[in-house]
Structures are given as structure tokens and as C-alpha cells.
Scaffold this motif. Sequence first.
Motif, PDB file in Angstrom:
ATOM      1  N   LYS A  18      47.428   3.694 -19.665  1.00 21.60           N
ATOM      2  CA  LYS A  18      47.353   5.105 -19.271  1.00 21.60           C
ATOM      3  C   LYS A  18      45.908   5.466 -18.915  1.00 21.60           C
ATOM      4  N   SER A  21      45.044   3.893 -15.543  1.00 21.96           N
ATOM      5  CA  SER A  21      45.677   4.610 -14.431  1.00 21.96           C
ATOM      6  C   SER A  21      44.944   5.924 -14.154  1.00 21.96           C
ATOM      7  N   ALA A  26      45.269   7.919 -10.581  1.00 25.24           N
ATOM      8  CA  ALA A  26      46.709   8.162 -10.464  1.00 25.24           C
ATOM      9  C   ALA A  26      47.034   9.591 -10.885  1.00 25.24           C
ATOM     10  N   ASP A  30      52.468  10.125 -12.085  1.00 27.27           N
ATOM     11  CA  ASP A  30      52.525   8.664 -12.013  1.00 27.27           C
ATOM     12  C   ASP A  30      52.135   8.036 -13.349  1.00 27.27           C
ATOM     13  N   GLN A  31      51.171   8.645 -14.032  1.00 25.85           N
ATOM     14  CA  GLN A  31      50.793   8.141 -15.356  1.00 25.85           C
ATOM     15  C   GLN A  31      51.975   8.230 -16.319  1.00 25.85           C
ATOM     16  N   LEU A  34      54.529   5.476 -15.572  1.00 26.37           N
ATOM     17  CA  LEU A  34      54.066   4.194 -16.096  1.00 26.37           C
ATOM     18  C   LEU A  34      54.355   4.074 -17.593  1.00 26.37           C
ATOM     19  N   ILE A 160      48.846   1.378  -8.048  1.00 29.88           N
ATOM     20  CA  ILE A 160      48.403   1.504  -9.440  1.00 29.88           C
ATOM     21  C   ILE A 160      49.547   1.232 -10.422  1.00 29.88           C
ATOM     22  N   ILE A 161      50.689   1.879 -10.224  1.00 29.30           N
ATOM     23  CA  ILE A 161      51.800   1.729 -11.169  1.00 29.30           C
ATOM     24  C   ILE A 161      52.325   0.299 -11.158  1.00 29.30           C
ATOM     25  N   LEU A 164      49.872  -2.051 -13.012  1.00 30.29           N
ATOM     26  CA  LEU A 164      49.827  -1.962 -14.466  1.00 30.29           C
ATOM     27  C   LEU A 164      51.145  -2.388 -15.109  1.00 30.29           C
TER      28      LEU A 164
END
Length: 382
Positions: A18, A21, A26, A30-31, A34, A160-161, A164
Motif C-alpha cells: 500500500k 502504491s 496510485a 487503486d490502492q 490492491l 502499479i496494481i 504489486l
Amino acid sequence: LVVAGPMILGAVLLFGMKYMSSLAGAPSKDQDVLVVIITYSILFPLLLTSMVSFVLTRFVADKLYENQYEHILPSMYGAISLCLLIGSVSWGIFLYFSQTPIEYCILSFFLFNEAIAVWIEMAYISAAKDYMSILRSFGLGVILGLLAGYLFIWNLHFNIIISLLAAACISYGTMLVGFTITLHNYFPIGNGTSLMFLEWIEKYPILIWVGLFTMLGLFTHLLLMWGSPWGKQAIGLFYHAPAHDIPALVAFLTTLVTTVNFVTSVEVNFYPKYRTYFSLLNEGGSLIDIEKAYKEMITTLKQELFYLAQVQMFVEVIVIAVAGAIIPGLGMGFNTVMIGLFRVLCVGYGLFAIGNSIVLFLLYFSDNKGALLVTSTLFVVN
């Protein structure tokens, strides 16, 4: 670390990913996506494997007692295969209807199946006394996962997602490989049917429900909150209640004190008394010696339970007292309501940790019906 490692790893990964991101820019939504996908992909395998975890623990204990080491690894692979078959089909159906991008679904599917294998291996790993190898597996899993996330985002400039989620898969995959190598170094490859442990399900069917009710009792309030007015849709069928989930995760970490203390106190203080008593009972000791050993075992049991409860409550009081001053500075978005929730959840999880220790002692004495009564009550009241 052997006992608390998976939970610590999960928390470090969740907070680390988190944070990464957020650093990568992000959006908040989006965080959340994730964190929720990782949480679901780790939590639901835990619920699935809880149905066989106590049965497998009993199976391994019996085989170690009988010096039949050759049956241990085959049973592990049999249990993993069975849970993968059930879990992958169920999770695949859920993902198919989840209205989630295909890339997220694929990575969630991989992480889900890795988590199944890791949770199954946790029923075996404590029997292998190579603690340094186990420690390396945990540490390497965390480090490689975070490094992979950094590489994918800042060097390869991937989404990003996706980056991770892939990093989480690498992290749990690393731990899985490390566990497997450690177990193969300790136990022989073995022979016989890989489904021998199913006979133990027939012998001890109650243990299935003890494991399931323990996990459901522990996590039902999360599921209820996701469906409550506080619940929010992260994406598709993935829901969460961040104002409750974050305090719950942090509060749950306080139970690691009792989890670790239980293992160390049982190994160091209680188990020798337990072993002496049952050795005398099974091998024809005198009545005087048996009664003396029984009294010593019960006295030690009471002392250890009181000690566990004292330490857990002491930790909870300290954490509750300093929560208002320390938690807002952790950067996890805690507000006044969340701090209040955190304090309440600390008390609840502390009581759970003590109660769960009593359940484990009941299982030591094969009072499976007593353990079922306690855990089913926990679930129903929840």
C-alpha cells in the motif's frame, strides 16, 4: 517467527505494498483494490485449509510418535492437491463472476493457490527443527516481494496494481519454495498413498469443525462489516470496510504475543509434565507416581494459562493506552472513530487469543467435543 511469520509477512506485505502504491502515485481507489485483492487471496485459503489443519497436525503428531516419517511428506502433497482442487475451482468461479480485469484475476488466482500450499505446509513446518532455514524463507519472501514491486514499477514502468500483485505472488512463492526445501531436507520422500490422512478425518471428524469454527469465529465480523452500511465496493465482487478493516488488522497483530508465548511455554514448561504423566500412565508407572505427575501437570497448566492471560492483557492495556498518541503517526489514515474501534478490537482479539489457547490445551487432552463446543459458540455468538 516460525509461529508468527505468515501473519507478520501478510501484514508487512499489505502495508508495504500500500505504501509503495502510494509512493508510485496510485489513486486511493487503486490502492484499495490492491489491498482488497491481496486480502481476499490470502484470507479465503486460510478459511479453506482450516478444515484440515487440525486433522493434519494430529496426523503428523501420530506419525512422529510411531516413527513413521515416510508417511509425512506424501500426506502433505495429498492435502495440498485436495485443497487446490477444491479451492482453485471455487476461486475460479468467483473470479469469473467478479467483474474484475482479467490480469487481476490471473494474479489473484496464482496468489490464492500459493497461499493454500503455504497454509498447509504450516501444519508441517514446526516439526522440522531447522529454524534458521524457516527464518530465511520468511525474510527472503518479504525482501524479494518488495524488491520485485520496486523493480516492476520504477524500472520497468509496469501498471502499479499489476506490478504489486505480481510482487505478492513472488513473495509467497519464495516462502513456499523455501518451506518445501526445508521439509524435504528433514523428512524422507516417503511412500504409500498421499491420501492416508483421510483416515484421520474418519477418526477425528470433529477436528474439521473445530478448525473451521475457529477461523469463522475469528473472521466473521470482517465479512459482516463488508456487507454492512460501512462496506464499500472496491471492484466487482470485492468489498471492504476500510474504517474497520485497518484497525482490525493492526489489533490482530497484538495476539501474536500469546501465540508465541503459547508455543514457547508449552514446549518449555507444560509438555515435559504432560509427557511424563502419559508415559507413566501408558508404561505401567506406580499409582503414587501417576498421581504426583498428574498434579504437577495440572498445576503447570494453570500457571501457564494464567501467565498467558496476564501477558496478553498487559500488552492490550499498554497498546490501548498509547494508541491515541502513536497510531495517528503511522500514516494509515486513522481517525478518531478508527482509534476507538482499534481499542475495542484489541480487547476482543486479546480475549480470543486466551480462549484459543484454552482450546489448544483441550486438544492436547483429546477433548475434541469440548473444543467443538467452545469454537462453535464463538462462531454462533459472533
